[in-house]
Motif scaffolding. Sequence first.
Motif, short mmCIF file in Angstrom:
data_model
loop_
_atom_site.label_atom_id
_atom_site.label_comp_id
_atom_site.label_asym_id
_atom_site.label_seq_id
_atom_site.Cartn_x
_atom_site.Cartn_y
_atom_site.Cartn_z
N VAL A 658 17.01 0.61 -17.03
CA VAL A 658 15.87 -0.30 -17.20
C VAL A 658 16.39 -1.64 -17.70
O VAL A 658 16.98 -1.73 -18.79
N ALA A 659 16.19 -2.69 -16.92
CA ALA A 659 16.65 -4.02 -17.30
C ALA A 659 15.56 -4.80 -18.02
O ALA A 659 15.83 -5.48 -19.01
N VAL A 660 14.33 -4.73 -17.53
CA VAL A 660 13.23 -5.48 -18.12
C VAL A 660 12.05 -4.55 -18.28
O VAL A 660 11.62 -3.90 -17.32
N ALA A 661 11.55 -4.44 -19.48
CA ALA A 661 10.35 -3.65 -19.75
C ALA A 661 9.64 -4.28 -20.93
O ALA A 661 10.27 -4.91 -21.78
N ASP A 662 8.35 -4.13 -20.97
CA ASP A 662 7.61 -4.59 -22.14
C ASP A 662 6.54 -3.57 -22.47
O ASP A 662 6.15 -2.77 -21.63
N ARG A 663 6.10 -3.60 -23.70
CA ARG A 663 5.12 -2.62 -24.17
C ARG A 663 4.09 -3.35 -25.00
O ARG A 663 4.44 -4.05 -25.96
N GLY A 664 2.83 -3.24 -24.62
CA GLY A 664 1.76 -3.85 -25.37
C GLY A 664 1.63 -3.24 -26.75
O GLY A 664 2.11 -2.13 -27.01
N PRO A 665 1.00 -3.96 -27.69
CA PRO A 665 0.93 -3.48 -29.07
C PRO A 665 0.20 -2.16 -29.23
O PRO A 665 0.42 -1.45 -30.18
N HIS A 666 -0.68 -1.80 -28.30
CA HIS A 666 -1.43 -0.55 -28.42
C HIS A 666 -1.13 0.40 -27.26
O HIS A 666 -1.88 1.34 -27.03
N SER A 667 -0.04 0.16 -26.56
CA SER A 667 0.28 0.97 -25.40
C SER A 667 1.31 2.03 -25.76
O SER A 667 2.28 1.76 -26.48
N ALA A 668 1.10 3.25 -25.27
CA ALA A 668 2.05 4.33 -25.54
C ALA A 668 3.29 4.23 -24.67
O ALA A 668 4.36 4.68 -25.06
N SER A 669 3.18 3.64 -23.49
CA SER A 669 4.30 3.54 -22.55
C SER A 669 4.62 2.08 -22.28
O SER A 669 3.75 1.21 -22.34
N ALA A 670 5.89 1.85 -21.97
CA ALA A 670 6.32 0.52 -21.56
C ALA A 670 6.12 0.34 -20.07
O ALA A 670 6.15 1.31 -19.30
N ARG A 671 5.89 -0.88 -19.66
CA ARG A 671 5.82 -1.21 -18.24
C ARG A 671 7.22 -1.58 -17.77
O ARG A 671 7.86 -2.45 -18.35
N LEU A 672 7.71 -0.91 -16.75
CA LEU A 672 9.04 -1.19 -16.22
C LEU A 672 8.92 -2.27 -15.16
O LEU A 672 8.28 -2.07 -14.13
N ARG A 673 9.53 -3.42 -15.42
CA ARG A 673 9.40 -4.55 -14.50
C ARG A 673 10.65 -4.79 -13.66
O ARG A 673 10.59 -5.42 -12.62
N LEU A 674 11.81 -4.30 -14.14
CA LEU A 674 13.04 -4.49 -13.38
C LEU A 674 14.01 -3.39 -13.78
O LEU A 674 14.26 -3.18 -14.96
N GLY A 675 14.53 -2.69 -12.79
CA GLY A 675 15.46 -1.60 -13.08
C GLY A 675 16.33 -1.31 -11.88
O GLY A 675 16.18 -1.89 -10.80
N ALA A 676 17.27 -0.38 -12.07
CA ALA A 676 18.19 -0.02 -10.99
C ALA A 676 18.41 1.48 -11.01
O ALA A 676 18.39 2.12 -12.06
N VAL A 677 18.63 2.03 -9.81
CA VAL A 677 18.92 3.45 -9.68
C VAL A 677 20.24 3.77 -10.36
O VAL A 677 21.20 2.99 -10.30
#
Length: 934
Positions: A658-677
Amino acid sequence: MTAIRQAELDALPVREALPELVSALDGHGAAVLCAPPGTGKTTLVPLVLAGLVGGGPRRRVVVAEPRRIAARAAARRMAWLLGEQVGGSVGFTVRGERVAGPGTVVEVVTTGVLLQRLQRDQELSGVDVVILDECHERHLDADTVAAFLLDVRETLRPELRLVAASATTDAAGWARVLGHGRPGGAPVVMAAGVSYPVETVWAPPARPVRPPHGMRVDPAQLTHVASVVRRALAERSGDVLCFLPGVGELARVAGQLGGVDAEVLQIHGRAPAAVQDAALAPSAHRRVILATAVAESSLTVPGVRVVVDSGLAREPRVDHARGLGALATVRASRAAGRQRAGRAGREAPGAVYRCWSQAEDGRLPAFPSPEIRIADLAQFALQAACWGDPDAAGLALPDPPPAGAMAAAREVLVAVGAVTPDGRATPRGVGMSRLGLHPRLARALLDGAAAVGPRRAAELVALLSEEPPREYGDDLAAAWRRARAGGDAYATRWRAEATRLRRSAATPAGPSPTLSEAESTPPLPGREATAPPPGREATPPPPGPGATPPPRPGAAPPPRPGAAPPPGREAAPRRPVGGPAAPDLRASGAGGADGSAAPATAAGAGSGDDAAAGLVAALAFPERVAKAKGEGAFLMASGTAAELGDGSRLRSAPWLAVAVADRGPHSASARLRLGAVLDEDTARAAAAHLLASGDEVRWEDGDVAARATHRLGAIALAVRPLKNPDPALVRAALLEGLRSDGLGLLRWTPDARALRARLGFLHRTLGGAWPDVADDGALLARADDWLEPELSRARRRADLARIDAGQALNRLLPWATGEAARLDELAPERIEVPSGSRIRLDYSAEHGQPVLAVKLQELFGLAETPRVAGVPVLVHLLSPAGRPAAVTADLASFWQGGYLAVRAELRGRYPKHPWPQDPATAEPTRHTNARLRR
């Protein structure tokens, strides 16, 4: 060369404050300059202090600007005022571009460039004056540069002159910092502005809009901003400068301005220099210039008469516990609002349209949040370690770094081999600090180059250093291929940065040192940790990351070559469990040993591009290697869950980097925005310091779970049940279960609950030796005193249910003092009433009196309320049917008053029971009148 433009110089209002500024520098060596926008503080002041105008002595001046666009613009403006070309008396240096020559006296640099120079040449040789412009913005690099320069003045060059300049700065705070302990601080010089008046137009949305959340801005807010721009074009003349928080918002607002009778331009930090320069040049046509914060400071955009301010800005936010960072959209401060409004009054009277109400304005923060309080501090911590102050405790910073953020930064630096566990910079760390990259990316570049070749590593790190546009997708390998083939502005910037990084990677920084053998170069005088030795400033491109300056006389020799593990196997904060080395992908079929990239073959981890992208991303963010736990759902080694968007080609991958991910202040999971196999072997190699094996015994799903595990951080790689777990671990797991699920796991009989209530009453009333049993936490803190030996014998939840809580609580009674024998006296379980009945007392009221619930007739003749431990009980008087009739803590008063009302109400309902007129003298009874007459 043309003549100096004296008329323009004489018209700059800051000229009136220059004698006071020069005097302050002559007397104190440092000063704070407060000058409104457009007064010439960025252009005239450096020229005067350098002696290029005004007849003063010739000095070399360095001006530090927070942004590249401001550095270029300031240098060009000063050169124009002198009638010269840039590169003569005035030059500039930004990352990847230098226009200066032997005759350059005033050099404008970014704060990042100046920071690198200070690390290479602590004395800042040949420089007489440093001006820190726009210091109100509180960028981390600017604060760090100020602290380093003050350190240099204290220890090496007391004659070095410093000026902190801004239009809206916290003058008292900067005076205190630059004064460095001197009474009264550094002098503050105020320059009067003669800027033109700017009318404020409050233009809030007609309907409420959702506040910004993370990077998201309500589309209705952007539509409103576009409508305000159209309104400004209709109501005012001149160009319009509109401030928005980010590049995405610029594009969306530009898309809503189609058809306006003006040229629409966009200025941001990622824009090519030619585009930025075009926006700063005069135009014969009317323009709408959409800009991020780069246009707030140090720039005069010709022709602007109107500013439209969205009131939004971007600030970094970091979840240090989970290693996730992101930019967040926030409300801009009042200081930023003043800076933005000032752009409209640089050349003529203007107007600012503020897209919020006047009432909201007073609630905005006065100044932007200092970056040191909210940003990832890994790069700052590495700079401080290389300077010789790993904890930054001796640096004169406007705000100290948060301890938690520094601890998180230290952990990252140790993991990548940049510092030793005590914070001293290693030679590898010194090399990393000179790459102009975050330490994570520096590690990926250096170790990735050994595995995939310098070119491929540099190209991938360039992608990671500036996140690709969203249209490139969330697959890092696919984005890499698109950037190689692309001709857009991002691809152009990417190629330039990749070229720079490839040159840097070609000079190795040396292997990651072992923690016991890492040595450091000598520190500044009085320092205890590493700092590179001073030398002559190298103004051309910096030396390679492996170049080590000659040591000072008497310094310790440099570390032995080879006393370290190979690249890709970093020194770790804890002993790693063995794992495979980072795979060498240089001959993977997608590129040769020189790192040249061939076209991709097939999708998946076996593809050359995919494998290289996965490795480099994993080297940069080892805590973010992630294993699939369902379609599109992953668990990162940090313990954070991550999810992919629908339609992503990465959803079926078994492992991801996972290269880029962010997680909102009340979110249980991060959003994966950029990654590689990724494959498991590469994940193990890149995150080797997170590998650990051991027995795990914990409370899970309501019972004890015991297993032997091999983990990569939070990711379980192998699990098998444990037949005979360590009893101490089992006991700890059972205590964990009692904390999470409560003491109800024990066997609580009615007598046990009553005993707990009685003890709680005595603790509240008498204190002393009587234990606190009301709170589960307090009881669990004394588990050894009352739950043994049963707890140590227990192996599972069912065993807890066999422990008699009442019998266990008896162990907490104050037997040693003899008070335990008075339990029934001080808090009796039952109390005898006048009728002869023994009635149970209820002590369960958490903060109240014990309750005696008794039929009213049984208390006839009792004049005083019963007491326990000196406390009157609360009497619940019941009807003959046992229903509540009255409550009192004062029986004497009840017999005289309240009883008559109760008697009148109940006598007709219960005629068979006695209701005497004088209950104080009547015979108490449990029976009816007929029974009494027998």
